[in-house]
Each structure stands twice: as C-alpha cells, then as structure tokens.
Design an enzyme around this catalytic site. Sequence first.
Site, PDB file in Angstrom:
ATOM      1  N   CYS A 118       0.921  -1.426   0.180  1.00 55.16           N
ATOM      2  CA  CYS A 118      -0.077  -0.244  -0.526  1.00 55.16           C
ATOM      3  C   CYS A 118       0.836   1.129  -0.278  1.00 55.16           C
ATOM      4  O   CYS A 118       0.106   2.408  -0.287  1.00 55.16           O
ATOM      5  CB  CYS A 118      -0.419   0.438   1.522  1.00 55.16           C
ATOM      6  SG  CYS A 118      -2.328  -1.403   1.532  1.00 55.16           S
TER       7      CYS A 118
ATOM      8  N   HIS B  27      -3.900   7.432   3.456  1.00 54.48           N
ATOM      9  CA  HIS B  27      -4.153   6.021   3.024  1.00 54.48           C
ATOM     10  C   HIS B  27      -5.284   5.565   3.372  1.00 54.48           C
ATOM     11  O   HIS B  27      -5.569   5.725   4.634  1.00 54.48           O
ATOM     12  CB  HIS B  27      -2.863   5.392   3.660  1.00 54.48           C
ATOM     13  CG  HIS B  27      -2.938   3.536   2.954  1.00 54.48           C
ATOM     14  ND1 HIS B  27      -3.740   2.856   1.689  1.00 54.48           N
ATOM     15  CD2 HIS B  27      -3.402   1.896   3.025  1.00 54.48           C
ATOM     16  CE1 HIS B  27      -3.568   2.013   1.573  1.00 54.48           C
ATOM     17  NE2 HIS B  27      -3.684   1.563   2.666  1.00 54.48           N
TER      18      HIS B  27
ATOM     19  N   ASN C 283     -10.052   0.338   0.317  1.00 55.22           N
ATOM     20  CA  ASN C 283      -8.843   0.100  -0.060  1.00 55.22           C
ATOM     21  C   ASN C 283      -8.137  -0.349  -1.545  1.00 55.22           C
ATOM     22  O   ASN C 283      -8.035  -1.470  -1.334  1.00 55.22           O
ATOM     23  CB  ASN C 283      -8.377  -0.414   1.124  1.00 55.22           C
ATOM     24  CG  ASN C 283      -7.043  -0.775   1.608  1.00 55.22           C
ATOM     25  OD1 ASN C 283      -6.429   0.192   0.523  1.00 55.22           O
ATOM     26  ND2 ASN C 283      -5.831  -1.544   2.915  1.00 55.22           N
TER      27      ASN C 283
HETATM   28  O1  UT7 Z   1      -3.214  -0.868   4.121  1.00 61.32           O
HETATM   29  C1  UT7 Z   1      -2.883  -1.989   4.342  1.00 61.32           C
HETATM   30  C2  UT7 Z   1      -2.910  -1.667   5.851  1.00 61.32           C
HETATM   31  N1  UT7 Z   1      -3.838  -2.941   6.584  1.00 61.32           N
HETATM   32  C3  UT7 Z   1      -4.840  -2.051   7.503  1.00 61.32           C
HETATM   33  O2  UT7 Z   1      -4.336  -1.323   8.189  1.00 61.32           O
HETATM   34  C4  UT7 Z   1      -6.120  -2.297   7.631  1.00 61.32           C
HETATM   35  C5  UT7 Z   1      -5.638  -2.576   9.643  1.00 61.32           C
HETATM   36  N2  UT7 Z   1      -6.676  -2.786  10.047  1.00 61.32           N
HETATM   37  C6  UT7 Z   1      -8.414  -2.907   9.904  1.00 61.32           C
HETATM   38  O3  UT7 Z   1      -8.825  -1.815   9.776  1.00 61.32           O
HETATM   39  C7  UT7 Z   1      -8.883  -3.496  11.554  1.00 61.32           C
HETATM   40  O4  UT7 Z   1      -8.413  -4.926  11.924  1.00 61.32           O
HETATM   41  C8  UT7 Z   1     -10.372  -4.663  10.354  1.00 61.32           C
HETATM   42  C9  UT7 Z   1     -11.189  -3.581   9.385  1.00 61.32           C
HETATM   43  C10 UT7 Z   1      -9.898  -5.405   9.606  1.00 61.32           C
HETATM   44  C11 UT7 Z   1     -10.449  -5.655  11.643  1.00 61.32           C
HETATM   45  O5  UT7 Z   1     -11.626  -4.753  12.170  1.00 61.32           O
HETATM   46  P1  UT7 Z   1     -11.451  -4.587  13.650  1.00 61.32           P
HETATM   47  O6  UT7 Z   1     -12.240  -4.203  14.990  1.00 61.32           O
HETATM   48  O7  UT7 Z   1     -10.087  -5.123  13.683  1.00 61.32           O
HETATM   49  O8  UT7 Z   1     -11.860  -6.584  13.569  1.00 61.32           O
HETATM   50  P2  UT7 Z   1     -11.490  -7.322  14.317  1.00 61.32           P
HETATM   51  O9  UT7 Z   1     -10.872  -8.721  13.456  1.00 61.32           O
HETATM   52  O10 UT7 Z   1     -11.024  -6.944  16.089  1.00 61.32           O
HETATM   53  O11 UT7 Z   1     -12.721  -9.004  14.385  1.00 61.32           O
HETATM   54  C12 UT7 Z   1     -13.486  -8.399  15.415  1.00 61.32           C
HETATM   55  C13 UT7 Z   1     -15.381  -9.333  14.866  1.00 61.32           C
HETATM   56  C14 UT7 Z   1     -14.352 -10.957  14.820  1.00 61.32           C
HETATM   57  O12 UT7 Z   1     -15.099 -11.414  15.790  1.00 61.32           O
HETATM   58  P3  UT7 Z   1     -15.602 -12.909  17.550  1.00 61.32           P
HETATM   59  O13 UT7 Z   1     -14.325 -13.342  16.873  1.00 61.32           O
HETATM   60  O14 UT7 Z   1     -15.388 -11.091  17.770  1.00 61.32           O
HETATM   61  O15 UT7 Z   1     -16.418 -12.787  17.152  1.00 61.32           O
HETATM   62  C15 UT7 Z   1     -14.251 -11.027  13.256  1.00 61.32           C
HETATM   63  O16 UT7 Z   1     -14.623 -12.680  13.043  1.00 61.32           O
HETATM   64  O17 UT7 Z   1     -15.207  -8.824  14.089  1.00 61.32           O
HETATM   65  C16 UT7 Z   1     -15.533 -10.651  13.355  1.00 61.32           C
HETATM   66  N3  UT7 Z   1     -15.772 -10.158  11.322  1.00 61.32           N
HETATM   67  C17 UT7 Z   1     -16.698  -9.589  10.792  1.00 61.32           C
HETATM   68  N4  UT7 Z   1     -17.706 -10.153  11.053  1.00 61.32           N
HETATM   69  C18 UT7 Z   1     -18.311  -8.885  10.007  1.00 61.32           C
HETATM   70  C19 UT7 Z   1     -14.492  -9.824  10.715  1.00 61.32           C
HETATM   71  N5  UT7 Z   1     -14.494  -9.128   9.910  1.00 61.32           N
HETATM   72  C20 UT7 Z   1     -16.363  -9.533   9.466  1.00 61.32           C
HETATM   73  C21 UT7 Z   1     -17.252  -8.759   8.462  1.00 61.32           C
HETATM   74  N6  UT7 Z   1     -18.846  -9.290   8.491  1.00 61.32           N
HETATM   75  N7  UT7 Z   1     -16.428  -8.942   7.666  1.00 61.32           N
END
Ligand code: UT7
Length: 321
Positions: free
Chosen positions: A112, A248, A278
């Site tokens: 990215c 970004h 993204n």
């Molecule tokens: O561009 C390169 C750099 N990339 C980034 O900077 C991305 C950085 N990371 C993020 O933006 C975030 O971590 C995400 C948007 C990817 C995820 O958000 P989060 O608040 O960190 O969620 P999480 O990974 O902690 O997941 C929370 C919950 C999980 O369920 P449980 O374990 O709490 O039951 C996931 O399984 O959300 C669940 N989950 C979803 N639920 C519905 C993960 N993806 C989804 C989804 N829809 N698409």
Amino acid sequence: MYSRIAGTGSYLPEKILTNADLEKIVDTTDEWIRTRTGISQRHIAVEGETTTDLAEHAARNAMAAAGVTAEEIDLVCVGTTTPDLVFPNVGTLLQDRLNIHGCPAFSLEAACASFLYALGVADKFVRLGDAKCALVVGAETLTRLVDWSDRGTCVLFADGAGAVVLKPAEEPGIISTHLHADGKYKDLLLYPDGVSLGFNLVRAGKAGVRMKGNEVYKVAVNTLGQLVTETLSAKGIDKSQLDWLIPHQANIRIIEAIAKRLDLPMERVIVTIETHGNTSAASVPLALDAGVRDGRIKRGQLLLLEAFGGGFTWGSALVRY
Ligand code: UT7
C-alpha cells in the site's frame, strides 16, 4: 532543484461492489463494514481489465491536467503490487500504451506504500536533473488477490489508479519524502505465494491476502503517528501550518486517529474510503486527485501524504501543491 506536482489524475473501474453485494458472498453486514472500516462500496476491475488499463486512464488524466504530451515524459514510475505480467513491468507496459519510447520505465512494489515509494524515487530523479517530466502512478487490481471466502479481508480491498506528473521547480514542490520498512512484520499482512514459490497455493485454490487485522491496525496507528511527526519535524513545520492530510484509505478509524494526532479537524482530511475502499497503492493519489478536482486542494497549500502497507512498508511526503 526541486520537483513539483504539475498535474494529477485518477481512474476507478466502472463496476461497483456494495456492502449489500458482499452480504450475499460472506457472513457480514453493511453495518459491520461501515462502522469498523468506513467503507460502503468499492470499485472492482472486471475480468480482463488490468492494472495497466487503470494506470493508463489515470496517467492520461494527469498528463492532461499538467498540460504535457507523451513526448515530454522522460520517466515512468509505477507503484503496484498487482502487475499484469511477471514481466515486462507495468511501467513499461504503460510507457508503450502512451507511445513513449526510450526513457526509463519501471514499477516498484511496496504494497500500500508503493505510490509514496514511487513518488520518493521520482522526486530524486527530478531533483538530480535526471528527469524533467516524470509520470508517477499508483495502480492496483488488488481484488485479484482477495480470497472471497475470507470476510476479514474481502470487504476491504478495491481497484483503481491515481497519477501525478512531476516537473522541476526552483521552489518546492515536494518538500521531503520519508520512506521506511520493517520486514519483521512480514507475517501480519501478506499474499503467501508467488513466482519463486511456484504458485502452489494458487494452483491448489488456497491463495489469498492474509491479514491479522487487529495487529496490523495497532502497528499502523502507532507507526503512522510517528511518521507524521517525523515528516513535520524534519523541516521544522508546525502541524497548524498543514492545510490537508491525504492519508492512505485503509480504515476510517486509522485516518481519524492520525488526524487527531495532527489536531486536524476531519474537514481538512481528504477521505475517499466510503466509496473507494482500500485501493492499496492507488489510494493516496486517488484521494489527492479527488481533492484537487473538487476544488478543495488549492495551489500553494501544504499537504501531508502518508501510507502504510504489507511488509510493513510506510512512507510520507510533505508537499507544497
Ligand atoms: O492497507 C494496508 C494496511 N491495512 C490496515 O491498516 C488494516 C488494519 N486493520 C483494520 O482495519 C481492522 O483490523 C479490520 C477492519 C480489518 C477489522 O476490524 P477490527 O475491529 O480489528 O475487527 P477484528 O479483526 O478484531 O474482529 C472483530 C470481530 C471478530 O469476531 P469475534 O471474534 O469478535 O466474534 C471477527 O471475526 O469481527 C468479526 N469480523 C467480521 N464480522 C462481520 C471480521 N470481519 C468481519 C466482517 N463482517 N467482514
């Protein structure tokens, strides 16, 4: 000698994938995607539409905005992680499309942060007098790498391209660029297959972007926070002097955290994530072009561009537009 941005351009593929469309593909909801990421829809390249196709549209728009012809371009530098071919590189393919011949043309890959890397490299060509009219592009068909069964990543990524034309100037222009990487984070965000691994996962249908989202998020906020401080302090610039943050577009919450760090109200941040998603290397030049074309970003204003991606790689540029 400095370089300055003479013109900007961008392009998004026509096909749109909404959160409602994704609800039919994986176990997710529009509400989750919007509140956790800020994304409502994203543009997707259709089958046969390549990174070079997107780059060509963006490049032509930037060249028109800069008022330069193909004959004037003497450097083509494309940041991308999703080349059409293993070789020739996208820079060379783009050069051919634009009917430019003989000048250096290459792509560089820093996930990215690829556009910021490309900008940093091209800026040095111009400053050293090795290029007088550089075409710098960030272009990506990142959805080609997505595992459409992984809800943690498939809702995030999108396709697009953005470009700038750099010309020499006696005043900056590009005031400074700051590029960094740390490969110790290689396992947090990756596409775990490639040429020398033999594409075995691809062959087995098990490839796709893999991300430990939460861990990436924490390092991104921390690292980008340090990066914007480094960028301003390198030239003794106070955050109150900034006109625009052009970040970004990975997650609206990361963008808000960096704006807060800079004491910038969100009205002075160019945010495109809601409709662009993204787009990896394309996200910063797409946002820059959006702000220029809708008249928010004006000549003479001070801009801070930043990006963070797999590797990890990260980079910024302080620009007097
Ligand atoms: O561009 C390169 C750099 N990339 C980034 O900077 C991305 C950085 N990371 C993020 O933006 C975030 O971590 C995400 C948007 C990817 C995820 O958000 P989060 O608040 O960190 O969620 P999480 O990974 O902690 O997941 C929370 C919950 C999980 O369920 P449980 O374990 O709490 O039951 C996931 O399984 O959300 C669940 N989950 C979803 N639920 C519905 C993960 N993806 C989804 C989804 N829809 N698409």
